[in-house]
Design a protein around this motif. Sequence first.
Motif, short mmCIF file in Angstrom:
data_model
loop_
_atom_site.label_atom_id
_atom_site.label_comp_id
_atom_site.label_asym_id
_atom_site.label_seq_id
_atom_site.Cartn_x
_atom_site.Cartn_y
_atom_site.Cartn_z
N GLN A 135 0.62 -1.06 0.26
CA GLN A 135 -0.30 -0.33 -0.45
C GLN A 135 1.00 1.21 0.05
OE1 GLN A 135 -2.76 -0.02 3.24
NE2 GLN A 135 -3.39 2.18 2.84
N GLY A 136 1.82 1.46 0.68
CA GLY A 136 2.80 2.40 0.99
C GLY A 136 3.89 2.45 -0.29
N HIS A 137 4.20 1.66 -0.69
CA HIS A 137 5.51 1.70 -1.63
C HIS A 137 5.19 2.72 -2.70
CE1 HIS A 137 3.04 -0.84 -4.72
NE2 HIS A 137 3.85 -0.38 -5.50
N SER A 138 4.62 3.08 -3.10
CA SER A 138 3.71 4.34 -4.72
C SER A 138 3.87 5.47 -3.48
CB SER A 138 1.90 3.64 -4.71
OG SER A 138 1.32 4.09 -4.08
N ALA A 139 3.91 5.71 -2.37
CA ALA A 139 4.15 6.81 -2.00
C ALA A 139 5.52 7.81 -2.47
CB ALA A 139 3.81 6.99 -0.63
N PHE A 140 6.54 6.58 -2.56
CA PHE A 140 8.34 7.30 -2.51
C PHE A 140 8.13 7.38 -4.04
CE2 PHE A 140 7.37 3.73 1.21
CZ PHE A 140 8.10 4.77 1.74
N TYR A 141 6.91 8.17 -4.61
CA TYR A 141 7.60 7.81 -5.95
C TYR A 141 6.41 9.09 -6.29
CZ TYR A 141 5.16 4.16 -8.11
OH TYR A 141 3.88 3.79 -8.74
N GLY A 142 6.36 9.67 -6.80
CA GLY A 142 5.22 10.85 -7.76
C GLY A 142 5.58 11.03 -9.19
N HIS A 143 4.33 12.39 -9.88
CA HIS A 143 4.88 12.11 -10.82
C HIS A 143 4.86 13.64 -11.19
CE1 HIS A 143 3.36 8.02 -11.91
NE2 HIS A 143 3.51 8.42 -12.93
N SER A 144 5.84 14.58 -11.85
CA SER A 144 5.61 15.46 -12.27
C SER A 144 5.35 16.46 -13.80
CB SER A 144 7.20 16.47 -11.99
OG SER A 144 8.05 15.71 -12.35
N VAL A 145 4.76 16.98 -13.76
CA VAL A 145 4.75 17.87 -14.91
C VAL A 145 5.79 19.45 -15.52
CG1 VAL A 145 2.29 19.07 -13.87
CG2 VAL A 145 2.86 18.77 -16.10
N GLY A 181 5.36 13.58 -22.97
CA GLY A 181 7.22 13.64 -22.52
C GLY A 181 7.19 15.18 -21.52
N GLN A 182 5.88 15.56 -21.16
CA GLN A 182 5.47 16.52 -19.84
C GLN A 182 5.53 16.03 -18.64
OE1 GLN A 182 1.96 18.85 -22.61
NE2 GLN A 182 2.76 20.15 -20.99
N ILE A 183 5.26 14.33 -19.27
CA ILE A 183 4.68 13.66 -17.01
C ILE A 183 5.51 12.90 -17.05
CG2 ILE A 183 3.32 12.70 -16.51
CD1 ILE A 183 0.78 14.56 -17.63
N GLU A 184 6.52 13.03 -16.00
CA GLU A 184 7.79 12.19 -15.32
C GLU A 184 6.81 11.31 -14.54
OE1 GLU A 184 10.96 14.89 -14.86
OE2 GLU A 184 11.38 13.36 -16.53
N SER A 185 7.77 10.60 -13.75
CA SER A 185 8.04 9.74 -12.53
C SER A 185 9.33 9.86 -11.93
CB SER A 185 8.13 8.37 -12.81
OG SER A 185 7.83 7.71 -11.25
N ARG A 186 9.59 10.16 -10.87
CA ARG A 186 10.34 11.02 -10.15
C ARG A 186 10.26 10.37 -8.33
NH1 ARG A 186 11.82 17.02 -10.73
NH2 ARG A 186 12.11 15.90 -12.82
#
Length: 432
Positions: free
Chosen positions: A58-68, A186-191
């Motif tokens: 449940q929590g691993h996805s909180a360690f990365y996010g998406h930026s624009v 290519g405006q949105i990426e995961s980091r």
Amino acid sequence: MTETALPLPVDGSGRVERMRAGLKRRHARETRFRLYGLLAIGVAVGFLLLLLGRIVEQGHSAFYGHSVTVPVYLDPARIDPTYPQGTNFELLAAEQALTRLGVADDAAGAKSRAMRALFSSELKFIAADRVEAEPALIGRTVRIVAPLSDDADLYFKGEISRDTPEAQRRLSDEQIAWLDRMRADGQIESRFNSALFARGDSTEPELAGVLGAVVGSSLMLLVTAVIALPLGVAAALYLEEFAPRGRLTDLIEVNINNLAAVPSILYGLLGLAVFINWMHLPRASPLVGGLVLALMALPTIIIATRASLKAVPPSIRQAALAMGASKTQTVFHHTLPLAMPGVMTGAIISMAHALGETAPLLLIGMVSFVPGVSLGLTEAGGALPSLVYIWENASERAFHERTAAAILVLLAFMVVMNGAAVLLRRRFERRW
């Protein structure tokens, strides 16, 4: 009643057979007992792995996010260079993003508001800070990198599906189509979500972090250790080595053992009544939290320290006294150093227990929203257990993954703290 002995043959073969049968039954019982023990350990480990696996899932996805990344033309007609913070950069970026996608806004501006809902409010502050630092950017097009909103981020993490009926999700079909096009461009990426560790709490999930709670828990544990460890060890030394045996000592020992079993919420009520209502210490501060947790940790430290002192062989004390050492020298030069591993074990247990407590902190006000990071002992602050409670009860869905992430951070905090305590215990360990 006893069983009547069976007549044995003269050669004693019947006795031998009965002994062999008895040994066989005893070995079978021992084997079953080992299997029961292994089964119990396996069940415990299985439940532990299930719990940790569910938290990680449940929590691993909180360690990365998406930026624009959005190009924004800083229109001089809409930006006040003397006060750039007053400009609605989110709306400005949304309108220009619609233009690049070839979407015409309606008269009411509904489409621009829908596009703006895909951007985090952090975009406004990032853009305003850049303009404030470099006013010459006004009239030019700059690229702004900002987090997506929590709903848009959840869509890319698979928590919001386009297969769900539009009325049952917070993103419309049109917004999902815009997100897909921006990602294709290519405006949105995961980091990596560095904000989770570099920020304090926030009302917006994509900007919320655990740093404020980690600092608050560290300050509380510092207060707890400074107060509870010296008092607990000193009390145990006096009761075990110096106190005369009598009814008063027995009464104190019974009460200490009873205090170790008192529910933690009662310590919170005690802290609320004494430290806040009577002593008027600042509410929701790490100082009050540390005092309450120190009271809760004292019985555990005293009991563990006394048990460690009792485990030191009496010959150590007798030898020291025979060599001319005083009672105080015997205790502090010989008995206490040899008991130090057990003392550190009690400290580990008490500090770990204090770190994970939530109920006392709720009663002294540490359930309130505290933005930013508080570095003072008397300032309102947060703690990891109370942050988990707050986020789990938040209405936004994105806070739930951050709840699991905060639990993982809390577990890591406990592992690091316990590891440091184990190293200290080995450092002070002496063998006889």
